[in-house]
Design a protein around this motif. Structure first.
Motif, PDB file in Angstrom:
ATOM      1  N   MET A 121      -3.777  -1.753  -4.444  1.00  0.00           N
ATOM      2  CA  MET A 121      -3.062  -2.934  -3.938  1.00  0.00           C
ATOM      3  C   MET A 121      -3.412  -4.158  -4.772  1.00  0.00           C
ATOM      4  N   ARG A 143       3.506  -2.442   0.525  1.00  0.00           N
ATOM      5  CA  ARG A 143       2.963  -1.379   1.389  1.00  0.00           C
ATOM      6  C   ARG A 143       2.543  -0.166   0.571  1.00  0.00           C
ATOM      7  N   SER A 180     -12.190   4.955  -4.450  1.00  0.00           N
ATOM      8  CA  SER A 180     -13.255   4.171  -3.829  1.00  0.00           C
ATOM      9  C   SER A 180     -14.472   4.344  -4.721  1.00  0.00           C
ATOM     10  N   ALA A 197      -6.948   6.260   4.096  1.00  0.00           N
ATOM     11  CA  ALA A 197      -6.648   4.843   4.372  1.00  0.00           C
ATOM     12  C   ALA A 197      -7.607   3.896   3.657  1.00  0.00           C
ATOM     13  N   ARG A 198      -8.869   4.307   3.514  1.00  0.00           N
ATOM     14  CA  ARG A 198      -9.851   3.372   2.917  1.00  0.00           C
ATOM     15  C   ARG A 198      -9.823   3.396   1.383  1.00  0.00           C
ATOM     16  N   TYR A 215       1.540   3.741   1.307  1.00  0.00           N
ATOM     17  CA  TYR A 215       1.540   4.770   2.341  1.00  0.00           C
ATOM     18  C   TYR A 215       0.687   5.962   1.915  1.00  0.00           C
ATOM     19  N   GLU A 266       0.036   3.043   6.778  1.00  0.00           N
ATOM     20  CA  GLU A 266       0.389   2.091   5.736  1.00  0.00           C
ATOM     21  C   GLU A 266      -0.663   1.003   5.607  1.00  0.00           C
ATOM     22  N   LYS A 267      -0.901   0.649   4.366  1.00  0.00           N
ATOM     23  CA  LYS A 267      -1.742  -0.515   4.102  1.00  0.00           C
ATOM     24  C   LYS A 267      -0.787  -1.611   3.655  1.00  0.00           C
ATOM     25  N   ARG A 268      -0.887  -2.775   4.285  1.00  0.00           N
ATOM     26  CA  ARG A 268       0.090  -3.843   4.000  1.00  0.00           C
ATOM     27  C   ARG A 268      -0.558  -5.049   3.361  1.00  0.00           C
ATOM     28  N   ASP A 269       0.235  -5.719   2.570  1.00  0.00           N
ATOM     29  CA  ASP A 269      -0.190  -6.981   1.977  1.00  0.00           C
ATOM     30  C   ASP A 269       1.090  -7.748   1.651  1.00  0.00           C
ATOM     31  N   CYS A 314      -7.138   2.605  -0.679  1.00  0.00           N
ATOM     32  CA  CYS A 314      -5.940   1.953  -1.247  1.00  0.00           C
ATOM     33  C   CYS A 314      -6.189   0.558  -1.799  1.00  0.00           C
ATOM     34  N   ASP A 315      -7.361  -0.007  -1.514  1.00  0.00           N
ATOM     35  CA  ASP A 315      -7.564  -1.428  -1.840  1.00  0.00           C
ATOM     36  C   ASP A 315      -7.398  -1.729  -3.322  1.00  0.00           C
TER      37      ASP A 315
END
Ligand code: B3K
Ligand code: ZN
Length: 880
Positions: free
Chosen positions: A233, A218, A285, A226-227, A220, A202-205, A229-230
């Motif tokens: 978000m 979040r 990305s 993982a890299r 998922y 999970e990437k959280r903010d 998702c920015d």
């Protein structure tokens, strides 16, 4: 699967549900060989029900019923009837608790509806009618209930267990299993239910709302992503802020989650608090996603988030009202994208889609109103008409009322209908009540299908100084609808003098200081408007900013179009004048003898554009793109696709040859811009240089080739790398094409989104995407019939974008498509039905093509066991 004619559902037969569900308690036991679903429904008779009696009917599809109990008492087999798609209990009390246990097989679910598995994880898709593939339920949007969901699964294989709302309990179970219980406090229809179980990171903010509440955000994804998702978000946080500022809408739960899934039928789904996304609409990305992909992600993240109010808090009464949430939400996301970037460019992009694809749909056998009156399979009605035309209808209300009253109307709508399932009419009523405007005639936009046509002519009286516009409106017949009434059309116009200055629009003889732009409201079949005090014949600028989704016929001269291209203060119309000119030039070549001269003024107009550094570069970048083949086909009466293709190619070749040095200069000017940025200016520069490159390679220019190879190898972002790859693939430099394709695949083969780009670059190219090459792509190890994105990127792109290859004389493309539709129909009917689309418009093409397209449709029709989805599209397409 079925061969018989499916039942037609009519809006006119709508009845409120006989029973309501107050609360749903779900327990999912997830295993590798299936899943057991325990459901306890607290139900009561609907006081508003119209029919008498005490029979309960629940929907179900592909379920094995394990047990059924009413108020805790098991029902014997003669106390209910299992009729396949309905579970009928002849007698139930006024209020009761029903417990249903079903067994389902997510691992074998290839339709990707209900609960299924994708890359080893469990996920759901319940809109429109997928919940009935999970358990027996009154699966209709006007039944809104509070859900509690307990998910149980093996802890090491599925460490993450998600559902809607807030987590309230979790713990370990025997045999290495664990559980999490989720509770959603907001009543919702079953189509918004979601569940996910998988091995995800999970990437959280966090986001602080306007009232100071902290929301846990979040995303998922599988660990390898993982890299990526920015960007999503960031887009999510900007959407949340924007909806507060522009619509006064605050988020309501304490947690908002997005999950990326590889196998997904559409773009994304707005499940309450747990949006599920097609990976390609969330992961990005710089080195793997194009500018277009970033923009799509921003728009879709916003769209799904905005549904939390326009769709979830206020939902649809029935599926005929689908545009209530979709049209409104598309309008909202387009406003958001316009605010985030260039409004003119966003408008150009939206109108391009509308005019190319929605107008075609509205003129074809599947044409339907924004609020359809009937359907066989609702999945077939997630259309451009519901989404894009629906958004245009809301946009017209916005323009008629103005931003302030529109906001008053949306506030009233959300306030009045919070927690309800309502109709498009309720939406219009709120707009009327808040503004005091009568939208009675305007409602025809929801009822009548077909694109209205405005025939415009003009007259200038030199002596009186009066300019007159005569406008005649007609709405074409569509299947099941003829003799239509005139609609209420906002028609924005301006007039320019010979210097390009805007003229005051004085509509009375005494007026002198009229505005430079007016919105004429057309309500009758025929109107005449007079403009006074004009010393010379003005140049009209019609339907500014595309103020209504209509076709305008006006006898444009090339002089007028060239003039508007460089003078119209309305950016959209400036672009459109260029499109009209290019369309006119290309069309005039379609039937012309070889060697016919190509309009020299077109070349000069493009030369000016290529060298114009003053004008907004984002607009210049759009203006340089020639109208697509699909749009040219849409505009022609009886399309001869290879002839249209050749004429367009001829113009492109001519422009590229005549402007070679300007193209090189434009390329150089826009090359090497430093760090990658997603600003409209930076996106425009990349677009400009990749257009220049594509044109240079179109004429096999040696210097262009060297630039393309260098750009392909050294690009620091996917837009430029793919731009170079596309240019090489569409060039005559065969060895470069083969080498670049191989290198690209080698480099990105582990990234499914980039492999999809690799497929689509080939499938859309008339050089690399002829039928034998398409067949080879289907055999490629990276191709997967079970993955809708892969199917779309090869089969969908070939039939939808590689038009000269698809319409190759002889009909091989049509037979190929028919075969793929039949093949897919057994595993995924929704995707199969969508793929039929290019064949449905067979009547649009000249006879040698249309007869073979029809034969291909008949080939599909004659398949044994056709799904309801494909049945409806094929039979409606073949109907007279
Ligand atoms: N509401 C979903 C679409 C569901 C399609 C079901 N066949 C995505 C969206 O429009 O936001
Ligand atoms: Zn939507």
């Amino acid at each position: 699967m079925r061969t018989n004619q499916p039942q037609t559902i009519y809006l006119s037969e709508y009845q409120p549900p006989a029973y309501l569900v107050d609360h749903v308690n779900l327990r999912f036991e997830l295993f590798e060989d299936g899943a057991r679903v325990h459901s306890t429904l607290s139900m009561r008779r609907n006081p508003a029900a119209m029919q008498s009696g005490s029979t309960l009917e629940l929907d179900g599809d592909s379920l094995t019923l394990e047990s059924l109990a009413l108020n805790g008492q098991s029902l014997a087999s003669d106390e209910y009837r299992n009729e396949g798609d309905k579970l009928v209990i002849p007698t139930v009390p006024e209020a009761f608790e029903l417990t249903v246990v079903t067994w389902i097989e997510p691992q074998n679910n290839t339709r990707l509806e209900g609960l299924y598995k994708s890359s080893g994880m469990f996920c759901t898709q319940c809109e429109a009618e997928g919940f009935r593939c999970i358990t027996y339920y009154p699966d209709r949007p006007d039944v809104m209930a509070r859900f509690q969901t307990r998910v149980e699964a093996d802890k090491s294989a599925y460490p993450v267990l998600l559902s809607n709302g807030n987590p309230v309990e979790q713990g370990d179970l025997e045999n290495g299993r664990h559980f999490v219980t989720w509770e959603d406090p907001f009543p919702k229809p079953a189509y918004l239910f979601a569940l996910v179980a998988g091995d995800l990171v999970e990437k959280r903010d966090t986001f602080t709302t306007c009232s100071g509440r902290n929301i846990d955000l979040r995303i998922y994804v599988e660990a390898r992503n993982a890299r990526k998702c920015d960007y999503a978000m960031d887009a999510l946080k900007r959407s949340m802020r924007w909806d507060e500022e522009v619509y006064g809408r605050e988020y309501d739960l304490d947690i908002f989650m997005i999950v990326a899934v590889d196998d997904f039928n559409m773009g994304a789904m707005e499940n309450k608090g747990l949006n599920i996304f097609n990976s390609s609409c969330v992961l990005a990305s710089q080195d793997t996603a194009t500018d277009a992909a970033f923009q799509r992600i921003e728009a879709i993240v916003a769209h799904e988030y905005f549904h939390n109010w326009s769709g979830n808090r206020v939902t649809c009464r029935d599926w005929f009202q689908l545009s209530l949430k979709e049209g409104f939400t598309v309008f909202r996301d387009s406003q958001f994208s316009a605010d985030m970037g260039s409004p003119t460019v966003k408008r150009i992009e939206d109108v391009t889609l509308l005019r190319t694809a929605q107008f075609a749909e509205d003129a074809g056998p599947m044409a339907h109103p924004v609020r359809p009156a009937s359907y066989m399979e609702i999945s077939n009605f997630y259309t451009l008409t519901i989404y894009e035309k629906g958004a245009e209808v809301v946009r017209m209300i916005h323009n008629l009322l103005g931003a302030e009253l529109f906001r008053k109307g949306s506030d009233l709508y959300f306030d009045r209908h919070d927690g309800q399932a309502v109709t498009t009419d309720d939406f219009v009523k709120a707009m009327e009540d808040a503004s005091g405007r009568d939208l009675g005639q305007f409602r025809l936009w929801y009822e009548q299908a077909g694109t209205p046509v405005l025939a415009v002519s003009d007259h200038y009286d030199e002596v009186q100084g009066v300019y007159r516009l005569d406008i005649r409106q007609s709405v074409p017949d569509t299947p099941g609808q003829s003799g239509k009434k005139p609609q209420h059309i906002p028609f924005a116009i301006g007039l320019l003098d010979s210097e390009g200055q805007p003229l005051p629009l004085n509509m009375g003889a005494e007026d002198s200081n009229g505005p430079a732009e007016r919105v004429l409201e057309l309500t009758e079949t025929q109107h005449s408007f007079e403009f006074h005090g004009l010393k010379e014949r003005p140049v009209p600028s019609l339907l500014r900013d595309f103020s209504a989704p209509v076709r305008v016929h006006y006898p444009w001269t090339r002089e007028q179009l060239l003039f508007l291209m460089s003078h119209d203060p309305d950016g959209f119309n400036r672009w459109d004048a260029g499109q009209k000119l290019a369309v006119d030039v290309i069309q005039s070549l379609v039937d012309a003898p070889q060697g016919t001269e190509i309009e020299p003024r077109l070349v000069e107009a493009y030369r000016l554009l290529l060298n114009d550094t003053e004008l907004d570069q984002a607009l210049v970048a759009k203006m340089l793109l020639l109208p697509s083949e699909a749009y040219l086909i849409e505009l022609s009466e009886q399309a001869d696709v290879p002839a249209i293709h050749d004429a367009r190619e001829q113009v492109l070749t001519h422009l590229a040859q005549a402007l070679r040095d300007d193209l090189l200069a434009c390329y150089q000017r826009n090359a090497g811009q430093g760090d990658y940025q997603l600003t409209p200016g930076a996106i425009a520069r990349r677009s400009l240089r990749n257009t220049a490159l594509a044109w240079l390679l179109h004429i096999d220019d040696k210097q262009g080739r060297a630039l393309a190879v260098e750009q392909f190898e050294q690009a620091d972002n996917m837009t430029d790398r793919l731009g170079a790859l596309r240019a090489l693939v569409n060039s005559g430099f065969e060895s470069d094409r083969i080498r670049a394709l191989a290198e690209f695949f080698e480099r990105f083969q582990d990234d499914p989104q980039v492999v999809e780009l690799w497929f689509s670059v080939q499938a859309s190219s008339d050089r690399a995407g002829q039928l034998p090459q398409i067949q080879a792509l289907l055999e490629h190890p990276a191709f997967d019939w079970k993955n809708p994105n892969k199917v779309r990127s090869v089969v969908g792109v070939f039939a939808g974008q590689n038009l000269a290859a698809f319409h190759k004389p002889g009909g091989s493309g049509y037979r190929f498509l028919a075969d793929q539709v039949c093949r897919l129909d057994d595993s995924n009917p929704q995707i199969a039905a969508r793929l039929v689309s290019p064949l449905t418009r067979w009547k649009k093409f000249s006879p040698q093509y249309s007869s073979q397209m029809k034969t291909a449709l008949e080939r599909i029709r004659d398949k044994t066991e056709l799904s309801r989805d494909v049945y409806e599209v094929v039979h409606k397409s073949l109907a007279d």
